[in-house]
Each structure stands twice: as structure tokens, then as C-alpha cells.
Design a protein around this motif. Structure first.
Motif: not given
Length: 641
Positions: A297-300, A337-346, A370-376, A384-391
Motif C-alpha cells: 500500500x502507498x502513503x498516497x 478529484x482529490x489531493x493529499x498534502x503531507x504535513x511533516x515536522x521539518x 486527516x490521517x495521523x498517528x499523533x495527538x496533542x 522515525x519518519x517525522x510525518x505529522x499527518x496527511x491532509x
């Protein structure tokens, strides 16, 4: 259908799989490292098993530990997510030998596509067009340099076992080939344990278009294409589906080629066939070439789900449990149509360096996925990879979906770590991108404009001062105005002094650097000098943030600016926690601005640290193999006369 599965991954993909499993009534088991003991995916799963230390090699890459966890918890199958062990055929063999089901393709299919050179030869035999290049076994540097000359510059050096841009270098001139080859091989050896590379012709106006495929081991279908051309250093940033400018003839040709590729290896499950496309004369059926197949499966994948209405993880579970393909090609259609933006801590101004930090404030927009693996309160760790979420946004047309993406990014709020949020917003507003004029060089061409930081205006500074003084509680009430005693207060933001005069409840005047701003709270919204600001004030420990439009962060104290010190004082500091892979200089050596000083490995990538100015090396303060924290001095130049 399975009764219980184990997810051999972490972060947003683990959470994503848990969501679908829960919908299907399938119990889930999470695995976690020391660093992830309180992670979101651990809290979401029905059970969780600790598997080792924070390093991936001590936990998420420990296939035997993961299989043992599955057996101990009674899981029937293992979902690999993406990354880590997802494309490791030895792991697949071990899963099946333990009597478990691997939710993905066979080990043979993964091996067939695992090495880019062998995969290209296989695709040629299957009638899939491939990019001109050298895919041989001879890895002698002189031989590879000769192959590059024969192909003709510019060329791409690519790790044969690579992915995600690791072990890949663009070389435009013969004189740069040797250094680029050494760097690519070093990164490939670190990331994949295999330094072998291949050489390919670099397409001058390339677009990266990939096709989602799904197979049952015999037959396959495609779920149309995604355009992943918006890339930075070969890393995808914003993806969309379908591809702008796509014709029916081109879509049919690419889809058929992707299905041939999948069926040639007896593919089972979700996979992606990636193509490089020459977009110089529009999209033509004779101008696309196979690059690689991602056997997972791909991130996108969410943009494909958005335009087809299909849950790809559900399909994975159903096919892995023995069901046939849930749909035929004739059943599949594109809706909108759909878009995905990768939100990173960078840190974008510092060259997109991965960042760490504790997410003191985190808010995702309503009306967007919003696909995410983190919470406040969660921490972005260096492991690990510094991804916060995919919007992800969807709309009936590309223009509407893109407008919704812009709005979603404006409504996303993150504090506690630097992020690429402003960069994503600039990309979404880019005029050429808005017209669908995309290629893999767009970001590099317009990088200055896309990364130019906007300075906070007086209104933003005034609101930040109110937040720093405790006169706002998030825009819902301002009890501070009625409870606070003195009518005047002074605060300091990033070294800038602001004087606040409280004139009445919900009304204050802020003076900053000779300018004044009248601030009023009207119906829970701040107005500054008679105009609505549309902003939210968020106060976190040691910092105040102003969100929308744009995001601005102010420190409440004057911290030591280590980056400025490094540039001005001749110190090269570690920009993040990491492992020193190489040091290229010695004490007494003369260097020029831009010369390589050291290589730091962090967050699965290698980062070259260069001299900020001309000078002579006074001290080398780190050695290869040394683990360092962020801000540690690595190289010191002699003071300038």
C-alpha cells in the motif's frame, strides 16, 4: 474474514488499518517500541505488545519478535503497513512458515520487483515500456561512469533496492559523477544494506504518474492513476488523482501496462506501478516508461480511495482472507478529484531538515480527511519518519478539490515543532500548479518563492502580545480582561517589546515599535484596527502562536539562536539528533564556503553539513559512528581575523 490481525507497523498507517479493521469487526494487535509506548496506534488497538528499543533495527524490523507477538495473541494474519518489513520477502516467508497469513503479495512477487534492474528486465519481457539505462551487475565506478556517458547526461543514479528517494542522485555533468555515485552508494548501503545502483536517462520535463493496481494472485485490475509530480529531493509532497491533463487513450495505455506488470508476477493485494512520463508535449501514450513497482500500500492511497469510493485496506483484508477480487475493471469509475498534502515536522528554511518536538497544540480541519498517528502532547522523535499527518480533500472538480485543500491547510494548526505547513500552503496557491502545469522540477524551479517566510504584520504581533499577556483564552472568552488588575502591561516577543493598555473589557490598545493597534473581541473574533483578523491565539509553554491566515510563532523569552551562532562564529552544529556517518576535514585544513564537512544520518536519510564560510578548521569535535544530539558542535573553524 479474519477474527484478529496484528499490524507490524506504527504511526498513521497503523491507525489507518485499525480504523478499517474495526469497521469490519476484526480485532487488532499493535506492536510498539520503547519510543512508542504511549503512541496513538497503541491506544487504538484492542491489544498491544512491546517488541524492543526505539531503533527500528531493535523493534519494527525484528520480524521474529513480531511473529511471536502474533502467535502469542492469537492473531491469524499480519498487515505490514508500508515501510519497515512491508517489502521484505524473507519476512513473508517467515510469516507463512509460522502458519500465519501475510496481508500482501507473495514473497516471489516481492522478490521479482525488489531489485530495480531485474524488475525492468522482467517488465520488458511483459511488454511494459522501460526507461533507457544501465541495469547490469558491474558496479565498478569506471564502468558505471562509462555507462552514464553512453546514455548521455543528465542521468539518474538509483539504488537497485531503493525507494523514497534514498540512494538516488541526479548528475548533470561528467565531473560530478564520482562524488554523486559515492554518496548514492553510501546512502543505499545504510538504508537497504545493498550499495548496488543502476543508471537511467533523466527525462527533462518529467512527470511522476503511478497506477494503483489490485490483484488476487491471478487476475488484476487498476484503480486509475495518481500524479505525484510535486516532489522535493525525490520525496512526494502533494499528490492528486486523477492526473491533470490525462486523456482517455493515455489512461487506458497506462492502466493496461500496469495490469500486465501485476499479472506478470502473479500479484496479490494492493500495489503501485510507477511511471516516469515525458510531459513536454502533453500526455501521450508513447511517452511513459516503467520506473518501479511498490509491492505494498502507498502513503498516497487515500486520493485513490476518495475518487473511487473504495476502502483499499478493506480490499486487502478481504482478498488476503480468501475472497475474490471485490470488483471487475468495468465496475470501477472515477468520481471527482482529490489531493493529499503531507504535513511533516521539518525545518524548511534550514533546507527541509527533519525536526523533533512535542506537539503542544494540534488541530485538524473539519470537512477534510486527516490521517495521523499523533495527538496533542505526543512527541516527534528522532527515530522515525517525522510525518505529522496527511491532509486529504475531495471535490467534484480539480478546482474545487484544490480550493478545499487550501482552506484545509489554512485551518490546520500545529505548535511545538517547526513544520512544512506554510510551504504546503504556498504550493497549493502556486499559479502554475493551480493550472495543472506540474512536473517534478516545479518545486526546485520556484523554491525561493515557495519557501519565502512572510513577516508578521502589526495585527499579528498585537494579537501575539495579547496572548502572551494572558488576555485571550483561545478566542472563546477573555476573562483575563475582567480579572486582571493593572491596566497596563509589557511583554517581550522574540526580543520585541509590546505595551498593552486595557481600555475596557474586550478592548485593548497595543503599542509595538512606535505603531499602535486597537484590538477588540467581537462575537469571539478578534478585530484589529477595525478589521476582522480571522485569527486564533494559542498559548503554549514558552510560546504564543497565531493561526489563520498563515501561522506565526513567537517565543516568550529570548532563546539562544544556535543557528546564527553557527554561521557567525564558525561552529557547525548538528541540526538534529543523529549518527555521524563521515567527517571529511581535519584540524588545520583550509575550507571554502559550501565544502563538505561531515555527513549526519538522521530519520532514515543522510544530510551533508557544509562550511558556512571560508576558513581554517580549528577543531573536529565529532568522529564517525558517534551519536549526537541536536545543537552539538561538530566542527569549529578558526575565528576570522
Amino acid at each position: 474474514m479474519f477474527k484478529k490481525i496484528l499490524i507490524a507497523n506504527r504511526g498513521e498507517i497503523a491507525c489507518r488499518v485499525i480504523d478499517t479493521a474495526r469497521k469490519l469487526g476484526v480485532a487488532t494487535v499493535a506492536v510498539y517500541s520503547d519510543a512508542d509506548a504511549t503512541a496513538r496506534h497503541v491506544a487504538m488497538a484492542d491489544e498491544a505488545v512491546h517488541i524492543g528499543g526505539p531503533r527500528p533495527s531493535d523493534s519494527y524490523l525484528k520480524g521474529d519478535h513480531i511473529i511471536q507477538a502474533a502467535i502469542a495473541t492469537g492473531a491469524q494474519a499480519i498487515h505490514p503497513g508500508y515501510g519497515f518489513l512491508s517489502e521484505n520477502p524473507e519476512f513473508v516467508d517467515a510469516v507463512e512458515a509460522a502458519g500465519l497469513t501475510f496481508i500482501g503479495p507473495s514473497a516471489a512477487a516481492i522478490r521479482a520487483m525488489g531489485l530495480k534492474d531485474a524488475a525492468k528486465a522482467l517488465m520488458e519481457r511483459a511488454g511494459v515500456p522501460v526507461v533507457p539505462g544501465y541495469h547490469g551487475e558491474n558496479q565498478d565506478p569506471e564502468h558505471l561512469a562509462g555507462a552514464a556517458e553512453a546514455i548521455g547526461y543528465p542521468v539518474l543514479i538509483k539504488a537497485v533496492a531503493g525507494g523514497g528517494g534514498k540512494g538516488m542522485r541526479l548528475v548533470e555533468r561528467h565531473r560530478d559523477f564520482a562524488a554523486a555515485l559515492e554518496s548514492a552508494q553510501g546512502e543505499a548501503r545504510t538504508a537497504f544494506g545493498n550499495p548496488a545502483v543502476l543508471i537511467e536517462k533523466f527525462v527533462q520535463q518529467p512527470r511522476h504518474i503511478e497506477v494503483q493496481v489490485f490483484g488476487d494472485g491471478i487476475h488484476a485490475v487498476h484503480l486509475f492513476e495518481r500524479d505525484c509530480s510535486l516532489q522535493r529531493r525525490h520525496q512526494k509532497v502533494i499528490e492528486e488523482a486523477p492526473a491533470p491533463g490525462m486523456t482517455e487513450a493515455m489512461r487506458a495505455a497506462m492502466g493496461q501496462a500496469a495490469v500486465r506488470a501485476a499479472e506478470a508476477i502473479g500479484y496479490k493485494g494492493a500495489g503501485t506501478v510507477e511511471f516516469i512520463v515525458d510531459g513536454s508535449e502533453g500526455l501521450r501514450p508513447d511517452r511513459f516508461w516503467f520506473m518501479e513497482m511498490n509491492t505494498r500500500l502507498q502513503v498516497e492511497h487515500p486520493v485513490t480511495e476518495a475518487i473511487t469510493g473504495i476502502d483499499l485496506v478493506e480490499w486487502q483484508l478481504r482478498v488476503a482472507s480468501g475472497e475474490p477480487l471485490p470488483a471487475s475493471q468495468a465496475d470501477l469509475a472515477i468520481k471527482g478529484h482529490a489531493f493529499e498534502a503531507r504535513l511533516y515536522a521539518e525545518d524548511v528554511p534550514a533546507g527541509f531538515l527533519p525536526a523533533t518536538g512535542t506537539l503542544t497544540h494540534l488541530r485538524f480541519p473539519e470537512g477534510a480527511r486527516a490521517d495521523t498517528g499523533v495527538r496533542p502532547g505526543d512527541t516527534i522523535s528522532p527515530w522515525y519518519d517525522p510525518m505529522i499527518a496527511k491532509i486529504i480533500t475531495h471535490g467534484p472538480t480539480r478546482a474545487i478539490a484544490l480550493s478545499r485543500l487550501r482552506a484545509a491547510l489554512e485551518a490546520t494548526e500545529v505548535a511545538g515543532s517547526v513544520t512544512n505547513l506554510s510551504f504546503l500552503g504556498a504550493l497549493a496557491r502556486h499559479e502554475g500548479f493551480g493550472r495543472g502545469e506540474v512536473d517534478t522540477g516545479l518545486i526546485a524551479r520556484d523554491i525561493d518563492g515557495l519557501t519565502r517566510a512572510s513577516a508578521p504584520d502589526l495585527a499579528v504581533q498585537a494579537l501575539a502580545a495579547l496572548g502572551a499577556a494572558g488576555l485571550d483564552t483561545g478566542g472563546s472568552a477573555v476573562a483575563g480582561f475582567t480579572l486582571w488588575g493593572p491596566l497596563r502591561r509589557t511583554v517581550t516577543l522574540d526580543g520585541l517589546s509590546a505595551q498593552i493598555d486595557v481600555l475596557a473589557p474586550n478592548h485593548a490598545r497595543v503599542a509595538i515599535d512606535g505603531a499602535e493597534a486597537e484590538c477588540r473581541l467581537i462575537s469571539d473574533s478578534w478585530w484589529v484596527n477595525g478589521r476582522p483578523s480571522g485569527a486564533r491565539i494559542v498559548l503554549t509553554p514558552g510560546r504564543v502562536s497565531i493561526f489563520g491566515p498563515g501561522a506565526f510563532h513567537f517565543d516568550l523569552t529570548d532563546p539562544l539562536d544556535r543557528r546564527s551562532e553557527a554561521a557567525g562564529g564558525g561552529l557547525t552544529l548538528s541540526p538534529m539528533p543523529g549518527l555521524v556517518k563521515a567527517v571529511f576535514v581535519a584540524a588545520g585544513q583550509t575550507v571554502k564556503a559550501g565544502d563538505r564537512l561531515a555527513v549526519l544520518e538522521a530519520m532514515k536519510m543522510e544530510h551533508t553539513l557544509a562550511a558556512a564560510r571560508d576558513g581554517t578548521v580549528a577543531e573536529v569535535l565529532a568522529s564517525p559512528g558517534q551519536q549526537v544530539e541536536a545543537g552539538v558542535a561538530l566542527i569549529r573553524l578558526e575565528e576570522e581575523p
